[in-house]
Every structure is written in structure tokens, then in C-alpha cells.
Design a protein around this motif. Sequence first.
Motif, short mmCIF file in Angstrom:
data_model
loop_
_atom_site.label_atom_id
_atom_site.label_comp_id
_atom_site.label_asym_id
_atom_site.label_seq_id
_atom_site.Cartn_x
_atom_site.Cartn_y
_atom_site.Cartn_z
N LEU A 1 0.88 -0.76 -0.70
CA LEU A 1 0.08 -0.32 -0.10
C LEU A 1 0.81 1.33 -0.29
CD1 LEU A 1 -2.88 -0.62 2.50
CD2 LEU A 1 -3.70 -0.36 -0.24
N ASN A 2 1.99 1.42 0.31
CA ASN A 2 3.23 2.46 0.69
C ASN A 2 4.45 2.02 0.45
OD1 ASN A 2 1.35 4.53 2.90
ND2 ASN A 2 1.10 2.07 3.40
N PRO A 3 4.32 2.14 -1.57
CA PRO A 3 5.47 1.37 -1.91
C PRO A 3 6.94 2.21 -1.26
CG PRO A 3 3.97 3.13 -3.23
CD PRO A 3 3.10 2.04 -2.52
N PHE A 4 6.54 3.67 -1.09
CA PHE A 4 7.71 5.05 -0.81
C PHE A 4 7.34 4.88 0.73
CE2 PHE A 4 5.33 6.38 -5.11
CZ PHE A 4 7.24 5.74 -5.97
N MET A 5 7.31 4.10 1.53
CA MET A 5 7.87 3.72 3.05
C MET A 5 8.98 4.01 3.57
SD MET A 5 5.24 1.91 5.52
CE MET A 5 5.77 0.84 4.86
N ASN A 6 9.86 4.59 4.40
CA ASN A 6 11.07 4.31 4.82
C ASN A 6 10.66 3.29 5.82
OD1 ASN A 6 11.64 6.82 4.11
ND2 ASN A 6 11.05 7.45 5.49
N GLU A 7 12.69 2.66 5.37
CA GLU A 7 12.20 1.35 6.14
C GLU A 7 12.15 1.11 7.80
OE1 GLU A 7 13.07 -2.75 6.94
OE2 GLU A 7 12.82 -1.87 4.84
N THR A 8 12.38 2.00 8.19
CA THR A 8 11.98 2.77 9.71
C THR A 8 11.10 3.82 9.24
OG1 THR A 8 14.03 1.35 10.47
CG2 THR A 8 12.87 3.01 12.11
N ILE A 9 9.40 3.94 9.43
CA ILE A 9 8.29 4.93 10.14
C ILE A 9 8.46 5.52 11.53
CG2 ILE A 9 7.39 3.11 8.09
CD1 ILE A 9 5.65 2.66 11.09
N GLN A 10 8.36 6.46 11.30
CA GLN A 10 8.42 7.83 12.16
C GLN A 10 7.30 8.24 12.78
OE1 GLN A 10 11.67 8.36 14.23
NE2 GLN A 10 12.57 7.29 12.27
N PRO A 11 6.73 8.87 14.21
CA PRO A 11 6.23 9.80 13.87
C PRO A 11 6.05 10.20 13.98
CG PRO A 11 7.11 8.80 16.20
CD PRO A 11 7.94 8.99 15.20
N GLY A 12 4.45 10.72 13.20
CA GLY A 12 4.29 11.77 12.37
C GLY A 12 3.95 11.27 10.50
N ASP A 13 4.90 10.22 10.34
CA ASP A 13 4.28 9.31 8.77
C ASP A 13 3.12 9.47 8.65
OD1 ASP A 13 7.06 10.16 8.37
OD2 ASP A 13 7.80 7.58 8.46
N GLU A 14 3.14 9.91 7.80
CA GLU A 14 1.37 9.78 6.42
C GLU A 14 1.76 8.36 5.85
OE1 GLU A 14 -0.78 12.62 4.74
OE2 GLU A 14 -2.37 13.22 6.10
N LEU A 15 0.74 7.47 5.86
CA LEU A 15 0.43 5.91 5.15
C LEU A 15 -0.76 5.81 5.08
CD1 LEU A 15 2.51 3.53 7.70
CD2 LEU A 15 2.99 4.97 5.72
N ASN A 16 -0.71 4.95 3.54
CA ASN A 16 -2.36 4.37 2.84
C ASN A 16 -2.14 3.67 3.50
OD1 ASN A 16 -2.31 5.89 1.11
ND2 ASN A 16 -1.36 5.29 -0.24
N VAL A 17 -3.41 2.99 4.57
CA VAL A 17 -4.19 2.00 5.01
C VAL A 17 -5.80 1.79 4.37
CG1 VAL A 17 -3.26 2.35 6.82
CG2 VAL A 17 -5.18 3.68 7.14
N PRO A 18 -5.95 0.44 5.36
CA PRO A 18 -7.47 0.00 4.84
C PRO A 18 -8.67 1.49 5.44
CG PRO A 18 -6.07 -2.41 5.04
CD PRO A 18 -5.49 -1.03 5.41
N ASN A 19 -9.48 1.12 4.82
CA ASN A 19 -10.30 2.35 5.57
C ASN A 19 -11.86 1.48 5.50
OD1 ASN A 19 -12.19 4.45 5.51
ND2 ASN A 19 -13.01 5.18 3.52
#
Length: 635
Positions: free
Chosen positions: A174-192
Amino acid sequence: MKNILTIILIAFTFGLTAQNYIEHTVKTGETIESISKKYLVTPFDIYALNPDAKRKFQPNTILIIPNSKIKNEPIVGESRELIDYKNHKVKRKETLYGLAQKYNVSEDEIKKANRFLYSENLKKGDKIRIPRYRTVVSKQTLTNTVKKYTVLPKEGKWRIAYKFGITVAELEALNPFMNETIQPGDELNVPNIEDKEEKTVEASFGFYEVLPKETFYSLKGKLNLTQEQLEQLNPELKTTGLKAGMVLKVPADVDTTGRMATVGKTNLKTSLINFKTKKIALMMPYQLHRIDVDSVEEVKDQIKNSRRLSAVLDFHVGVLMALDSAKQLGISTDLKVLDTRYNIAATRKLLDENDFSDYDAVIGPMEETSFNRVAMALKANHVPVIAAMNKPKEVYSNVFQTIPDDKLLRKAMVDFVKADSLKTKVVIISDQAHKVGSQALQNEFPNSKLILSRMDKKNKTKDAHYIYPADIQNVFSAGKTYVFLQTNNNSFISSVISLLNGLVVNKTEIVLVTTDKNKAFEGKDIDNISLSKLKFHYPSIHKDFDETKSNGFVKAYRKAYGVSPSKYAARGFDITLDLLMRLASAENLYIASKDTIETEYIENKFRYNKVLFGGYVNQAVYVVKFDDLRIVEAK
């Protein structure tokens, strides 16, 4: 009766339409996995509505696809487009299956290009056409829904995947450009899904990510939990079954780390069956355009002053010696050497000027951008690309990463200490920069003691990189104590080693270990005598060759060059010989790289594991130790 069936069919069709189900006609070459990925559902979702697909799955079958909870944005999709045909003369013992594997096409696609094969068997001497395809990347939009989610403090990939009822792999898709380690505040695509449907990550429980091919039976051995117990904690298992990447809730006291798999060494010499000439390309940054071959002294200076060139040339020598060793086993090689110049433009030109479609493998390049370009370009033809001297940013389906991941090195060291029943204590000494990782390490050893470096007296925000002797007073007693030293500061390492050596008396045994043996452990203030006294252990991707044992490669190298081989020469030899041996033991490298096959040569060993939706990563790791000024493998 007929009218009743018609009414049922209409009602069922109406039900499907109302729930926004999709009908999909299976095409040649498609699998349940590829279809589920296309529509962003799981294979289990498809089997639930199409139970016959488990025993009867073929082209033109119509499947009912449930509406995915994931995605409403354009996503990148791949399709295959016919380019042209390659002529092939059938050799003895060649089969349709083997040719399909070799050229990365299906048997049916070969038959369509050669209609006579529908009524006749393939035989030696037949001249046939092999279709060649290219991968077309396009964006497609699915009529499904997705929402944005802001990452909260302390949330990682698995926590978010668990919260929204998807696997880690589905979250990454869902998030092909997501960093390997995600950080607080990052915006991600998730199921609605509705807020009330989100799962709560409960602190009183532990969590476990299901690995590929794991079953309820294997989890019973690893977690000591029955299928019934897992289903009670995770009710969705009753309908979905186990899926690789899904996150399970387990009791807090369950050890979810497990031990790294132990596989016996495989002797491929006894399994050689494929003796056709291997086509290998070696793509390295020789940078020959900078070398004046008319000036021997200038060339010598360039090699001496360029660490990269020196490493590349040593690796090259190892490759050539591996080819010679393979030849003695009956394995011949057609090697093509190409200079990438450590430059993406030069690499792109090599790809344009050369046809790699029938190569068995490509080794290199070293430079990250160039490596990615080569891997992507050769992916369509399923040509393996070997990352020999670097860890690629993206492990595509045709990539073989020979350097194990850092997390595997860490796990190897942790498992090694856990396996020692004679240890009495575990102490962790860490600087402030490694505090978080050391706290995670402390969770692996619940009764361990964590000692952090002191802060600067004047600047309270600055790490002073020292501890007081009083900090470790009364910490050590009779028996064996493992001390993890987690830092990359040379002066801190030096002072801690000095303090620990002063405590090794009488029946007190201290074993110094680290999960990351970086360059700070090789500083001028640290001598091997002190490390040997503390039996220093660390995880490593390679070991030093054993000087006490007869070694044909080392002997031949010394005879030819008058010195012992460097680690780069040994690595060039090991990677190339392993590649050729695997290619000679099966139809292709993919078949020869199952995770049950572990090989070992001069200084390196290899056991590949296929990552989900990706390529192959080496999982074979050494734990080595200082023993009387020598570095040997720890048993």
C-alpha cells in the motif's frame, strides 16, 4: 426445478453485485497469488468464494473476487507485451518445461508460437520460436477504498499491520515509498475500515509475525501454542487461516524470537547434473579509461592509492580462480567482463549495447544506482543479478543479496549467547546513542543489567563516553558472564576493555561480545591481546581461512602472487564458485537456491531465503571469536 435454480442464480448474482464483487477470467500464466495481488485481496479470500480453484485452476476459469478493503488510488501494475521471437534449436534431453523455465515463459506460450507442438512431442533437432516479452508498467485504479493514517509514537510496521488486520507485506504494498523505519507523524495508506474495527495493541500481550511456509504444526514447536490456543487469541484465523506476514497476538511470556534455522552443509559436488556452458557477466568498476597502461609505475600507484580499485582487482582474481576450479569439475564458463566505471551513464550504455537475455547470471555492479538499473532491466528475462559487494536498496525478484542483513547478524549473536547453558549473567554496556537498541537487547535477556555511559558534567546533553569503575563494582561474580558492548566510539571501547580486563581473576570469566563489530573496535588504542583475554565474540558475514588446514585456493594464490589472499579475493572466489556449482546442480539458480541448501567455501557461506514479493537474501552468518590472537569460528 430449473426455475428454482434460475432464481437462486439471479439472487446470488444480485448479491455479488450488491457487495461489489468482481468476476475475473483467468489468463495464461496467472496464479492465485498474482491475481490476489492484482485485486489487493488474499489467496484465502479467493478460495473462500471459489473452493474448486484449489483442485481445478486453469486459463478461462471464472473467479469471483471479493471487494478489497484496500486502495482507491492509482497503483503501479505490470503486464507483459510480446516483442518478438527468438529462434532455438532443440538439444538432446531438452523439454518444454525446461525451455519454459529457461526463457521465463509458459509452456502454453511456446505451443502457441509453434502450433505443431499441440499434436507432436518436442524432439532433438526441432527448430522452434520462443516468444520474448517486455514488462509494461502502467497505473491502474481499483474501485476500492483507502484512508490516510498518521503514525503514532512507538508504532512500527507490524503494530499498524495488526491494528488494521493486514499483513506487513500488504502494508508495504500500500505504501511503496515508505521508509524501512517509519517515524511518528509519517502518513501511510491503510484500509478504510471503521474506527471500531481497528484492533488495539495490548501491552499485556506479545505479538508474532508469521513467516512464509509456517504452519500451525511448526508454530506449535516454535511458540508452544496449539492451533486452538492461537485461534482463541486471534479469532480471524478460523476463517483466513495462517498467512505469511500476518501478526498474531500471543501470551506475553512466549518467546517469539525463535532460533535461527540450522541447516547441514550441502556438498554440491555430489549433485552436479547440468554441464552446459554457463554464461556469466561480471560488471565491475575497473575504470580502465583512467589507467595509462603504458606506465607500469603509474598503474601501481593507482592501485595502491585507490582502495576501491584494489578491492575490485582482488575480487576479479578470485573470480578467475573460481572459474579454474569449476573447470576441473567439468563446469565450463563463458565469462564476459564489463567496466561500469562506477557510473550510471556507463552502466546504461552497457545495457543498451549488450543482450543479457540468455545469461545464467550477472555479478555486480557495485554502485547502488547502477545495480538497481541492471536488476530492473534484467528482471523481465528473469536473469539473476548477484549483489556481491553491496547490499541493494531494493531486493527485486531476480536479485541475490549475498551480504546478510544487519538484523540477522544481531540475531545470530543473541541466539549464540542464549544457547550457552553455562552463562550465569548477561551485562549490557552501552553509550547513549545505542540506548534504544540496548534496551531491546535487555528484553532478550530479562535478568540482564544495563549500564549506560555517563553524560558530560558541563554539557548535560553530550555523551562523555565513559563509565566509573563503581558502575561495575559487585556486578561480576564467579562463573561466566557475557558482556555486550554496544557503541561505535573508540575511546569508550578502549576504557571499557581496560576495566573488564582488570576484573578477570580467579573464577570470574568475562566474555566480551557485540552485535555490531564496527571500525571503532579496530582503533589504535585497542590491541588484540586485550580482546583475546576477553574472548571477544562478534557476528560476521565471513571468517578468516584456517591457516592450519590445507587449502588449494590459498596455496595457489600464494604461489601466484607471493602473499595471502585478501578478503576480497576470497569473496570473489567463494561467490563465483558457489554460483557455478549451484547452476550446475539444477536447471537454474532459482531452483538451486532453496533455503535447505547451505554451502561453505574459503571464508564465506551461503543459504538463501526468498523474501515475500522479492528476491533472495543470504541468511548464513558466522559468530567468530578472538582465540590466542587468532580470529576463529566460535562453536
